[in-house]
Enzyme design. Structure first.
Site, PDB file in Angstrom:
ATOM      1  N   HIS A   1       0.924   3.551   1.323  1.00 44.92           N
ATOM      2  CA  HIS A   1       0.152   3.353  -0.001  1.00 44.92           C
ATOM      3  C   HIS A   1       1.216   2.500  -1.031  1.00 44.92           C
ATOM      4  O   HIS A   1       0.472   1.740  -1.802  1.00 44.92           O
ATOM      5  CB  HIS A   1       0.018   4.799  -0.669  1.00 44.92           C
ATOM      6  CG  HIS A   1      -1.042   5.371  -0.258  1.00 44.92           C
ATOM      7  ND1 HIS A   1      -1.129   6.218   0.907  1.00 44.92           N
ATOM      8  CD2 HIS A   1      -2.447   5.584  -0.561  1.00 44.92           C
ATOM      9  CE1 HIS A   1      -2.265   7.015   1.145  1.00 44.92           C
ATOM     10  NE2 HIS A   1      -3.129   6.251   0.147  1.00 44.92           N
TER      11      HIS A   1
ATOM     12  N   GLU B   1      -2.854   0.426   4.002  1.00 41.53           N
ATOM     13  CA  GLU B   1      -3.229   1.698   3.937  1.00 41.53           C
ATOM     14  C   GLU B   1      -4.686   1.713   3.895  1.00 41.53           C
ATOM     15  O   GLU B   1      -5.100   2.672   4.795  1.00 41.53           O
ATOM     16  CB  GLU B   1      -2.742   2.378   2.629  1.00 41.53           C
ATOM     17  CG  GLU B   1      -3.155   3.891   2.562  1.00 41.53           C
ATOM     18  CD  GLU B   1      -4.633   3.972   1.875  1.00 41.53           C
ATOM     19  OE1 GLU B   1      -5.166   5.077   2.211  1.00 41.53           O
ATOM     20  OE2 GLU B   1      -5.224   3.128   1.330  1.00 41.53           O
TER      21      GLU B   1
ATOM     22  N   GLN C   1       1.513   4.880  -7.277  1.00 33.06           N
ATOM     23  CA  GLN C   1       1.048   5.204  -8.702  1.00 33.06           C
ATOM     24  C   GLN C   1       1.576   4.607  -9.996  1.00 33.06           C
ATOM     25  O   GLN C   1       1.069   4.134 -10.862  1.00 33.06           O
ATOM     26  CB  GLN C   1       0.769   6.673  -9.148  1.00 33.06           C
ATOM     27  CG  GLN C   1      -0.092   7.357  -8.008  1.00 33.06           C
ATOM     28  CD  GLN C   1      -0.286   8.856  -8.226  1.00 33.06           C
ATOM     29  OE1 GLN C   1      -0.054   9.458  -9.393  1.00 33.06           O
ATOM     30  NE2 GLN C   1      -0.628   9.509  -7.255  1.00 33.06           N
TER      31      GLN C   1
END
Length: 372
Positions: A341, A31, A319
């Site tokens: 990501h 990313e 996350q």
């Protein structure tokens, strides 16, 4: 406890300074954004291992460190009594060597509209796992950002996932900050955990039971902006043909803050294992309120219609990797779309921790992430 020894009950957590040879990271890999730096800072504080990152954000329009990245570096250095080399705007290389970890309350002003949420993402896990008392963070900057989680996402979705794995924090937004002025305030109260996070199993999304949300404006006529966003969102959701009986409840908000701005956040709520999934549309000068609403609705509907109905939304998936890499037991979750990501964060974590992370991308179903 000798340096490098793992604290009892806390897999992978060091007790102070780590090995002399830094972990080497390529900041342009995958990313190629600030996520590699943020994850490295968190893991350096958690493990005591130093790192050196080169080619920071090399593929971005403005490569190198930006003010929000420097704010995260500075705060991490304060928490970890770290020695830092290369901490300057535009710098493409940074070395970070943590010392004894000494968490305490912090007030951080990014100085721009840079994302307060991304600074919080850097700091919360080291504080939660290594602090011996609750810590308060006051972060000044952007609370609504086009390329970072905005406050409603943090409060409705991210915080729900953290609670599910045993990490408790409270959030507040006394002041909203929009690009380009910033000046918003994000406050977080982070409670220390006992032991490690719990593993997560979320493979079935469950039935959609409600769509909630908030349409808000700061220093703008709410009737001309927030009302219009809410009205258009409700109309588009009705046209989408959701199952009969699914309630749609969108509140209105007048946010305090230093400069004009507007946003709408829509949250899909499910029964079963899945956490609420939140999607935010952001206003900007010259952008009609109706367009802002349509962008949020389009993102929400794309998630609901994704093949295979992954339980975790694409924004949350990357996350979750870091706390789950430190969790007790095995974690498994599905995601409708595997993002770069997610892949990048898995590779960055692997540079610090000996913890298996498998990201599977079948052609005929949702992605599946297995940790441990």
């Amino acid at each position: 406890m000798d340096d490098g020894e793992t604290a009892p009950g806390r897999r992978g957590l060091g007790s102070g300074t780590g090995p002399a040879t830094p972990v080497e990271l390529d900041g342009s890999a995958g990313e190629g954004g600030g996520q590699i730096l943020r994850t490295a800072l968190s893991l350096s504080l958690l493990t005591g291992r130093p790192f050196r990152i080169s080619r920071i954000r090399a593929n971005r329009d403005r490569p190198g460190l930006r003010p929000q990245h420097l704010a995260a570096v500075g705060a991490a250095a304060r928490l970890g009594d770290a020695t830092v080399e290369g901490a300057g705007v535009g710098s493409s290389t940074l070395t970070f060597r943590p010392g004894p970890f000494a968490p305490g309350d912090l007030a951080i002003d990014i100085g721009t509209a840079g994302s307060t949420s991304l600074v919080l993402h850097t700091l919360y896990l080291p504080i939660a796992l290594r602090a011996d008392r609750a810590v308060r963070l006051s972060l000044t900057g952007g609370t609504f950002n086009p390329k970072a989680p905005s406050f409603p996402f943090l409060d409705r979705t991210w915080r729900h996932y953290l609670s599910a794995i045993g990490l408790d924090l409270a959030l507040a937004m006394p002041s909203a900050g929009f690009y380009p002025q910033g000046g918003g305030l994000l406050e977080a109260w982070i409670e220390p955990t006992r032991g490690l996070p719990r593993g997560l199993v979320a493979v079935q999304r469950g039935r959609l039971v409600r769509i909630s949300g908030v349409a808000g404006a700061c220093k703008l006529d709410r009737g001309r902006v927030a009302d219009r966003m809410r009205s258009r969102a409700a109309t588009r959701l009705d046209e989408a043909g959701l199952d009969a009986g699914i309630p749609v409840e969108i509140d209105l908000a007048d946010w305090p803050g230093p400069a004009p701005g507007a946003a709408i956040a829509l949250t899909a709520e499910f029964d079963g294992e899945a956490a609420p999934a939140s999607f935010v549309g952001l206003g900007e000068r010259g952008k009609p309120a109706e367009v802002v609403a349509e962008e949020a609705v389009a993102e929400l509907l794309a998630f609901l219609d994704a093949p295979g109905s992954g339980a975790v939304d694409p924004h949350s998936a990357d996350q979750l990797l870091l706390p789950l890499a430190l969790a007790e037991g095995r974690s498994v979750f599905t995601v409708g779309a595997v993002t770069e990501h997610l892949r990048t964060n898995a590779r960055t974590i692997a540079a610090f921790l000996d913890r298996p992370i498998a990201v599977q991308e079948p052609e005929d179903g949702p992605g599946r992430v297995i940790v441990g």
